[in-house]
Design a protein around this motif. Structure first.
Motif, PDB file in Angstrom:
ATOM      1  N   ARG A   3       0.931  -1.424  -0.090  1.00 55.45           N
ATOM      2  CA  ARG A   3       0.113  -0.017   0.006  1.00 55.45           C
ATOM      3  C   ARG A   3       0.796   1.003  -0.018  1.00 55.45           C
ATOM      4  O   ARG A   3       0.580   2.156  -0.933  1.00 55.45           O
ATOM      5  CB  ARG A   3      -0.850   0.021   1.139  1.00 55.45           C
ATOM      6  CG  ARG A   3      -1.653   1.118   1.206  1.00 55.45           C
ATOM      7  CD  ARG A   3      -2.560   1.396   0.188  1.00 55.45           C
ATOM      8  NE  ARG A   3      -3.481   2.625   0.227  1.00 55.45           N
ATOM      9  CZ  ARG A   3      -3.878   3.370  -0.652  1.00 55.45           C
ATOM     10  NH1 ARG A   3      -3.798   3.059  -1.747  1.00 55.45           N
ATOM     11  NH2 ARG A   3      -4.679   4.292  -0.252  1.00 55.45           N
ATOM     12  N   VAL A  40       1.608   6.933   9.552  1.00 52.24           N
ATOM     13  CA  VAL A  40       0.637   6.871   8.742  1.00 52.24           C
ATOM     14  C   VAL A  40      -0.708   7.275   9.004  1.00 52.24           C
ATOM     15  O   VAL A  40      -1.011   7.288  10.485  1.00 52.24           O
ATOM     16  CB  VAL A  40       0.612   5.269   8.239  1.00 52.24           C
ATOM     17  CG1 VAL A  40       1.818   4.996   7.494  1.00 52.24           C
ATOM     18  CG2 VAL A  40       0.280   4.323   9.436  1.00 52.24           C
ATOM     19  N   ARG A  42      -4.674   6.332   8.496  1.00 51.23           N
ATOM     20  CA  ARG A  42      -5.731   5.384   8.073  1.00 51.23           C
ATOM     21  C   ARG A  42      -7.089   5.755   8.210  1.00 51.23           C
ATOM     22  O   ARG A  42      -7.712   6.679   8.975  1.00 51.23           O
ATOM     23  CB  ARG A  42      -5.711   4.025   8.837  1.00 51.23           C
ATOM     24  CG  ARG A  42      -4.151   3.465   8.968  1.00 51.23           C
ATOM     25  CD  ARG A  42      -4.291   2.265   9.944  1.00 51.23           C
ATOM     26  NE  ARG A  42      -2.869   1.520   9.918  1.00 51.23           N
ATOM     27  CZ  ARG A  42      -2.344   0.803   9.304  1.00 51.23           C
ATOM     28  NH1 ARG A  42      -3.253   0.297   8.303  1.00 51.23           N
ATOM     29  NH2 ARG A  42      -0.972   0.198   9.379  1.00 51.23           N
ATOM     30  N   ASP A  43      -7.963   5.216   7.148  1.00 46.30           N
ATOM     31  CA  ASP A  43      -9.382   5.760   7.362  1.00 46.30           C
ATOM     32  C   ASP A  43      -9.999   4.589   8.114  1.00 46.30           C
ATOM     33  O   ASP A  43      -9.558   3.693   8.832  1.00 46.30           O
ATOM     34  CB  ASP A  43      -9.988   5.670   5.771  1.00 46.30           C
ATOM     35  CG  ASP A  43     -10.045   4.303   5.255  1.00 46.30           C
ATOM     36  OD1 ASP A  43      -9.663   3.157   5.826  1.00 46.30           O
ATOM     37  OD2 ASP A  43      -9.799   4.114   3.810  1.00 46.30           O
ATOM     38  N   GLY A  46      -9.329   1.044   8.027  1.00 47.30           N
ATOM     39  CA  GLY A  46      -7.947   0.644   8.142  1.00 47.30           C
ATOM     40  C   GLY A  46      -6.976   0.910   7.102  1.00 47.30           C
ATOM     41  O   GLY A  46      -5.897   0.525   7.353  1.00 47.30           O
ATOM     42  N   ASP A  47      -7.496   1.274   5.824  1.00 44.62           N
ATOM     43  CA  ASP A  47      -6.669   1.596   4.829  1.00 44.62           C
ATOM     44  C   ASP A  47      -5.571   2.814   4.882  1.00 44.62           C
ATOM     45  O   ASP A  47      -6.365   3.633   5.480  1.00 44.62           O
ATOM     46  CB  ASP A  47      -7.442   1.683   3.607  1.00 44.62           C
ATOM     47  CG  ASP A  47      -6.602   1.837   2.295  1.00 44.62           C
ATOM     48  OD1 ASP A  47      -5.795   1.080   2.363  1.00 44.62           O
ATOM     49  OD2 ASP A  47      -7.329   2.015   1.252  1.00 44.62           O
ATOM     50  N   ILE A  48      -4.506   2.635   4.773  1.00 45.88           N
ATOM     51  CA  ILE A  48      -3.510   3.717   4.805  1.00 45.88           C
ATOM     52  C   ILE A  48      -3.854   4.952   3.493  1.00 45.88           C
ATOM     53  O   ILE A  48      -3.944   4.475   2.356  1.00 45.88           O
ATOM     54  CB  ILE A  48      -2.067   3.315   4.540  1.00 45.88           C
ATOM     55  CG1 ILE A  48      -1.700   2.424   5.745  1.00 45.88           C
ATOM     56  CG2 ILE A  48      -1.399   4.508   4.716  1.00 45.88           C
ATOM     57  CD1 ILE A  48      -0.191   1.715   5.712  1.00 45.88           C
ATOM     58  N   ARG A  49      -4.061   5.924   4.021  1.00 47.83           N
ATOM     59  CA  ARG A  49      -4.474   7.123   3.125  1.00 47.83           C
ATOM     60  C   ARG A  49      -3.412   8.192   3.050  1.00 47.83           C
ATOM     61  O   ARG A  49      -3.462   9.117   1.982  1.00 47.83           O
ATOM     62  CB  ARG A  49      -5.874   7.722   3.529  1.00 47.83           C
ATOM     63  CG  ARG A  49      -7.005   6.664   3.216  1.00 47.83           C
ATOM     64  CD  ARG A  49      -6.977   6.136   1.716  1.00 47.83           C
ATOM     65  NE  ARG A  49      -8.418   5.376   1.479  1.00 47.83           N
ATOM     66  CZ  ARG A  49      -9.266   6.005   0.856  1.00 47.83           C
ATOM     67  NH1 ARG A  49      -9.138   7.181   0.465  1.00 47.83           N
ATOM     68  NH2 ARG A  49     -10.428   5.157   0.587  1.00 47.83           N
ATOM     69  N   ARG A  51       0.957   9.148   4.335  1.00 53.28           N
ATOM     70  CA  ARG A  51       2.045   8.772   5.472  1.00 53.28           C
ATOM     71  C   ARG A  51       2.925   9.823   5.245  1.00 53.28           C
ATOM     72  O   ARG A  51       3.200  10.738   4.507  1.00 53.28           O
ATOM     73  CB  ARG A  51       2.715   7.436   4.750  1.00 53.28           C
ATOM     74  CG  ARG A  51       3.560   7.690   3.562  1.00 53.28           C
ATOM     75  CD  ARG A  51       4.342   6.270   3.034  1.00 53.28           C
ATOM     76  NE  ARG A  51       5.065   6.298   2.112  1.00 53.28           N
ATOM     77  CZ  ARG A  51       6.424   6.939   2.166  1.00 53.28           C
ATOM     78  NH1 ARG A  51       6.974   7.157   3.280  1.00 53.28           N
ATOM     79  NH2 ARG A  51       7.222   7.008   1.060  1.00 53.28           N
ATOM     80  N   CYS A  80      -5.795  15.290   6.338  1.00 52.85           N
ATOM     81  CA  CYS A  80      -4.630  14.482   6.283  1.00 52.85           C
ATOM     82  C   CYS A  80      -3.537  15.138   6.353  1.00 52.85           C
ATOM     83  O   CYS A  80      -2.529  15.030   7.126  1.00 52.85           O
ATOM     84  CB  CYS A  80      -4.961  13.413   5.108  1.00 52.85           C
ATOM     85  SG  CYS A  80      -6.097  11.998   5.350  1.00 52.85           S
TER      86      CYS A  80
END
Length: 316
Positions: A3, A40, A42-43, A46-49, A51, A80
């Motif tokens: 990712r 990082v 995350r949404d 749990g997905d990294i959006r 960093r 972010c």
């Protein structure tokens, strides 16, 4: 890791039109010594959006990487970015305090045409301070003859040779210190020069995925180190690898004697001998040494352009 690589490649495509980053490039920023920190965002799944990565590069200079998912809406992307910038400023204060500084510089980069990144940086108080040309030069097999032997050769009173190796295969420490000393001395009049200890220098360069000890050269004038070139490997999954000039420095007292040109001929000949098809490098568009003129004359052309953006953070 997959990712993080996706985010890097999307960032590159948006900024310069094409991507080259791979999983080998991400660990340089993610898995490092105590001088690096990472964050990082995350949404809810749990997905990294997004960093960020900071690196205490040298006294007074902290490098910062800032990447946000390009598919996010502007409002969420800005949120972010705000989180990453706030974190980076806190890290700058920590790093500066540990080094006993009153002001800590944050040094980050952007592609010249990445207007979204420019806007984020400007809103966070960063200033565009420098432009860098990312240059490349094709290499043909016949150029192996540019020098008698890339490992060691001489011309016009200048000796060029690889950094010596000890019996166990590791490089000679005295030669490594000579490279460090030459580069420190050669860059004192360059933009944003910051003193880096020998330990910091060696540790940082060994982290580069393209690092190879047999790509380090010294140039000696009257038996004394006067020039140095640190090369790396630019690996490719679609064709021959390339060589890259990470550092090229010549002491002021030795300039005008063909040292830089000789070192460049050496890495070109070495690349040709290895079957590589290119040699890349970065040059300061406003270099006080006029290095860009030498590179252009020797066949280098600009592939894309990047910028440095800085922010000075009061430590207390």
């Amino acid at each position: 890791m997959e990712r993080l690589t996706e985010l890097l490649r999307a960032h590159e495509r948006a900024g310069r039109g094409w991507a080259s980053g791979s999983e080998d490039d991400v660990p340089v920023e993610v898995h490092g010594p105590e001088m690096r920190e990472n964050l990082v965002v995350r949404d809810h799944t749990g997905d990294i959006r997004a960093r960020g990565s900071v690196h205490d590069r040298a006294e007074g200079r902290m490098l910062y990487v800032h990447i946000v998912d390009r598919t996010l809406t502007d409002t969420i992307a800005r949120a972010c970015s705000d989180v990453l910038f706030e974190w980076a400023v806190a890290q700058a204060r920590r790093v500066g305090a540990e080094r006993g500084l009153t002001v800590q510089q944050i040094d980050t980069g952007a592609f010249r045409d990445d207007e979204r990144q420019h806007a984020r940086l400007a809103d966070a108080g960063f200033e565009r301070v420098r432009t860098w040309w990312q240059m490349s030069r094709s290499v043909i097999a016949e150029e192996v003859q540019l020098v008698p032997d890339p490992d060691a050769w001489s011309a016009d009173g200048v000796d060029f040779r690889l950094v010596r190796r000890e019996a166990g295969g590791m490089p000679d420490e005295a030669d490594l210190r000579a490279v460090h000393d030459v580069l420190e001395g050669a860059f004192t009049d360059h933009f944003n020069s910051a003193e880096e200890t020998f330990h910091e220098f060696i540790h940082r360069l060994r982290e580069d995925p393209g690092h190879r000890w047999d790509h380090w050269w010294l140039a000696l004038v009257d038996g004394q180190p006067a020039g140095a070139l640190v090369g790396t490997v630019s690996e490719s999954s679609k064709g021959p690898d390339g060589s890259y000039v990470s550092y090229l420095g010549v002491l002021e007292t030795a300039r005008g004697r063909g040292v830089a040109k000789g070192l460049l001929h050496t890495i070109i000949a070495d690349a040709a001998a290895r079957g590589r098809d290119r040699v890349g490098l970065e040059v300061d568009a406003d270099s006080p040494t006029g290095a860009d003129g030498l590179y252009v004359a020797m066949g280098w052309g600009t592939k894309y352009t990047t910028e440095s953006w800085h922010k000075d953070v009061p430590v207390s």
